[in-house]
Design a protein around this motif. Structure first.
Motif, PDB file in Angstrom:
ATOM      1  N   VAL A   1       0.801  -1.229  -0.094  1.00 35.51           N
ATOM      2  CA  VAL A   1      -0.019   0.514   0.002  1.00 35.51           C
ATOM      3  C   VAL A   1       0.625   1.174  -0.421  1.00 35.51           C
ATOM      4  CG1 VAL A   1      -2.072   1.611   1.228  1.00 35.51           C
ATOM      5  CG2 VAL A   1      -1.902  -0.816   1.168  1.00 35.51           C
ATOM      6  N   SER A   2       0.770   2.442  -1.288  1.00 37.05           N
ATOM      7  CA  SER A   2       1.357   3.221  -0.863  1.00 37.05           C
ATOM      8  C   SER A   2       0.711   4.822  -0.152  1.00 37.05           C
ATOM      9  CB  SER A   2       1.250   4.156  -2.563  1.00 37.05           C
ATOM     10  OG  SER A   2       2.332   2.797  -3.149  1.00 37.05           O
ATOM     11  N   ALA A   3       0.063   4.794   0.346  1.00 29.39           N
ATOM     12  CA  ALA A   3      -0.532   5.462   1.383  1.00 29.39           C
ATOM     13  C   ALA A   3      -2.062   5.019   1.588  1.00 29.39           C
ATOM     14  CB  ALA A   3      -0.495   7.216   0.227  1.00 29.39           C
ATOM     15  N   LEU A   4      -2.192   6.242   3.236  1.00 24.74           N
ATOM     16  CA  LEU A   4      -3.651   5.332   3.475  1.00 24.74           C
ATOM     17  C   LEU A   4      -4.679   6.766   3.608  1.00 24.74           C
ATOM     18  CD1 LEU A   4      -6.484   3.996   5.400  1.00 24.74           C
ATOM     19  CD2 LEU A   4      -4.643   4.472   7.674  1.00 24.74           C
ATOM     20  N   ILE A   5      -5.708   7.380   2.530  1.00 21.18           N
ATOM     21  CA  ILE A   5      -6.405   8.103   2.968  1.00 21.18           C
ATOM     22  C   ILE A   5      -7.798   7.932   4.037  1.00 21.18           C
ATOM     23  CG2 ILE A   5      -8.029   9.715   1.069  1.00 21.18           C
ATOM     24  CD1 ILE A   5      -4.374   9.193   0.393  1.00 21.18           C
TER      25      ILE A   5
ATOM     26  N   GLY B   1     -14.201  12.394  10.134  1.00 26.84           N
ATOM     27  CA  GLY B   1     -14.394  12.065  11.408  1.00 26.84           C
ATOM     28  C   GLY B   1     -13.117  11.308  12.101  1.00 26.84           C
ATOM     29  N   ILE B   2     -12.747  10.618  11.650  1.00 28.07           N
ATOM     30  CA  ILE B   2     -11.965   9.911  11.938  1.00 28.07           C
ATOM     31  C   ILE B   2     -10.530  10.074  13.120  1.00 28.07           C
ATOM     32  CG2 ILE B   2     -10.615   7.435  12.070  1.00 28.07           C
ATOM     33  CD1 ILE B   2     -11.689   6.812   9.297  1.00 28.07           C
ATOM     34  N   PRO B   3     -10.308  10.242  13.666  1.00 33.31           N
ATOM     35  CA  PRO B   3      -9.116  10.484  15.177  1.00 33.31           C
ATOM     36  C   PRO B   3      -8.237   9.803  14.607  1.00 33.31           C
ATOM     37  CG  PRO B   3     -10.608   9.144  16.750  1.00 33.31           C
ATOM     38  CD  PRO B   3     -11.064   9.094  15.369  1.00 33.31           C
ATOM     39  N   HIS B   4      -7.133  10.468  14.140  1.00 34.96           N
ATOM     40  CA  HIS B   4      -5.638  10.769  14.320  1.00 34.96           C
ATOM     41  C   HIS B   4      -4.754  10.189  15.018  1.00 34.96           C
ATOM     42  CE1 HIS B   4      -5.620  14.058  12.580  1.00 34.96           C
ATOM     43  NE2 HIS B   4      -4.195  14.319  12.885  1.00 34.96           N
TER      44      HIS B   4
ATOM     45  N   PRO C   1      -6.890   2.919  15.237  1.00 33.96           N
ATOM     46  CA  PRO C   1      -6.115   0.973  15.214  1.00 33.96           C
ATOM     47  C   PRO C   1      -5.258   1.481  13.891  1.00 33.96           C
ATOM     48  CG  PRO C   1      -8.092   0.764  16.674  1.00 33.96           C
ATOM     49  CD  PRO C   1      -7.858   1.754  16.010  1.00 33.96           C
ATOM     50  N   VAL C   2      -6.048   1.387  13.295  1.00 39.35           N
ATOM     51  CA  VAL C   2      -5.753   1.585  11.295  1.00 39.35           C
ATOM     52  C   VAL C   2      -4.452   2.445  11.266  1.00 39.35           C
ATOM     53  CG1 VAL C   2      -6.435   1.703   9.302  1.00 39.35           C
ATOM     54  CG2 VAL C   2      -7.631   0.296  10.825  1.00 39.35           C
TER      55      VAL C   2
ATOM     56  N   TRP D   1       1.275   3.449  10.263  1.00 39.86           N
ATOM     57  CA  TRP D   1       2.218   4.347  10.736  1.00 39.86           C
ATOM     58  C   TRP D   1       3.365   3.554  11.263  1.00 39.86           C
ATOM     59  CZ3 TRP D   1      -0.079   7.791  15.669  1.00 39.86           C
ATOM     60  CH2 TRP D   1      -0.158   8.929  15.336  1.00 39.86           C
ATOM     61  N   GLU D   2       2.834   2.457  11.483  1.00 40.66           N
ATOM     62  CA  GLU D   2       4.602   1.471  11.641  1.00 40.66           C
ATOM     63  C   GLU D   2       4.743   0.670  10.417  1.00 40.66           C
ATOM     64  OE1 GLU D   2       5.499   0.118  14.640  1.00 40.66           O
ATOM     65  OE2 GLU D   2       4.304   1.881  15.508  1.00 40.66           O
TER      66      GLU D   2
END
Length: 464
Positions: free
Chosen positions: A67-71, A75-78, A85-86, A91-92
């Protein structure tokens, strides 16, 4: 739709399958990427799968392989109160995390613009209160002036769902702190900061984090012009940080509380009159007092911010004044919905925090106030108005809410009871105002549905 650039032939994950997530997945596919998506809700996953979106359980080990990126949907806390958790897994895995705003700014411009006589521009509006009205007002004035324009972001359509730009078009974006906080690209031509009051503090770890999220639009975005509300200390700080000297024309300072002095560029409203000063001289003015779509000092602040943004792209004062005059206002934001026997009914269901409610209460002289709902952090500290004749309190915790009020109040519980009692007691010259000073989720799915219920109950009472 704006096809996302930079991910052709790559796999990009999308977390959250609401409006922005679904649009992001489609826009990624349109740009040649392979989009895989996930949502914590089974219903959202089923809906997305039914629309042809490829699902991948991003909570499972190895989900980010290749996977190259997560979009991430807004509304989802980062970060606060705790990372989803996702996101922590991304990040990991060393996978960059972005949102649809970041994708928009990296993808909006394209080679077709070389053929345009006038380069398209983006006006981005952020702040605690008034950003929806300010954004809609800018868009309305542009359309009334015959300029091609689109409205998107936290209002209207998702940013990637708009049409590719036309020659000379202006795209107006309303951006929340949730959107500016995470975007990896923020490059508006004009950036607007309306004001700052406490809100979403759990999501940003306090006021400092909340302001930092807003400030990114200016500090990292590097706009050609910045329109900054300076009625709070954070706005004054931001304007000072962006200005090179006192005569700076890149920064347009805005106030609804006082005249702004100095040799720079300023727009302010006093006693219902908007004035523009540039280089120590008055350059324009508008009488706002009779514009029904912009009642009260808070809307005069919105008008000043919109005026500054429109002047920054070259629109003249007369064209702006004509657009202001025909602006009807937004639903659920100081919206005049009815008048009968000298009593005016105003729907400001969007007043979901103390500051927004206080500004609504200041806009009308004699008020029968419908309030209450799911209280936000900080309670009702600072909320007082001599304009309130009586409060009619709704919500599951109506009694506790009413005990915090300094005015006469009646615990009504439901909107139907509150409206009926207010209509029964209202006299000519008074305003029945819904300005809850609280979120809606104890009784309604959204502030829009709460406002709609208010309008329905008013209509029922006035026709019975």
């Amino acid at each position: 739709m704006i096809p996302v650039r930079g991910y052709g032939g790559k796999t990009v994950a999308v977390l959250g399958l609401g409006r922005s997530g679904l649009t992001a997945a489609r826009a990624l596919e349109a740009g040649g990427a392979e989009a895989v998506a996930w949502d914590d809700g089974a219903a959202a996953r089923d809906r997305a799968e039914g629309e042809g979106i490829v699902l991948r359980d991003l909570t499972q080990g190895g989900a980010f392989d290749g996977v190259s990126a997560l979009i991430v949907s807004p509304g989802i806390p980062h970060l606060y109160p705790t990372p989803h958790p996702v996101i922590a897994a991304a990040w990991e895995a060393g996978v960059p995390v972005d949102n649809d705003i970041g994708l928009f700014f990296r993808s909006f411009g394209n080679g077709d613009w070389d053929k345009f006589d006038t380069t398209p521009r983006v006006i981005a509006v952020t702040g605690s209160n008034g950003k929806s009205t300010t954004s809609a007002l800018i868009h309305h004035v542009l359309e009334e002036a015959g300029r091609p324009a689109q409205l998107a972001g936290n209002i209207g359509r998702g940013v990637l769902d708009i049409e590719p730009a036309r020659d000379g078009e202006v795209v107006v974006l309303e951006l929340s702190s949730y959107q500016t906080d995470l975007a990896r690209a923020l490059t508006p031509d004009i950036a607007v900061f309306t004001n700052l009051t406490p809100d979403h503090l759990d999501r940003h770890g306090g006021m400092g984090g909340y302001f930092a999220a807003k400030r990114r639009l200016f500090a990292e975005g590097g706009p050609d012009r910045a329109v900054i509300g300076v009625d709070e200390v954070e706005g004054r700080y931001l304007a000072n940080q962006l200005a090179e000297d006192g005569a700076e024309m890149r920064v347009i300072r805005v106030s609804a509380e006082r005249k702004l002095d100095g040799p720079g560029w300023a727009v302010f409203a006093r006693k219902g009159f908007l004035a523009e000063w540039r280089g120590g001289r008055q350059a324009g003015s508008i009488d706002l007092r009779d514009i029904k779509g912009l009642p009260g000092a808070h809307n005069h602040q919105n008008a000043c911010a919109a005026y500054g943004a429109l002047r920054a792209i070259g629109l003249g004062p007369k064209a702006i004044e004509r657009g202001f005059a025909s602006f009807a206002g937004l639903p659920h934001r100081s919206q005049r919905i009815a008048e009968k026997d000298g009593v005016v009914f105003v729907n400001d269901s969007k007043a979901t925090n103390v500051d927004a409610a206080a500004k609504a209460l200041a806009a009308f002289p004699k008020i029968r106030w419908i309030c209450g709902g799911l209280q936000k952090e900080g309670g009702l500290d600072g909320l007082a108005s001599d304009h309130v004749l009586k409060a009619y309190v709704i919500g599951r915790e109506a009694e506790a809410f009413a005990r915090q009020l300094s005015c006469e109040s009646e615990v009504c519980g439901t909107m139907a009871v509150a409206v009926a009692r207010a209509v029964e007691e209202a006299e000519p010259g008074e305003t029945v105002l819904l300005a809850p000073a609280a979120a809606s989720f104890d009784q309604y799915d959204s502030f829009e549905r709460r406002g709609e219920d208010f309008a329905e109950q008013v209509a029922a009472c006035l026709t019975s």
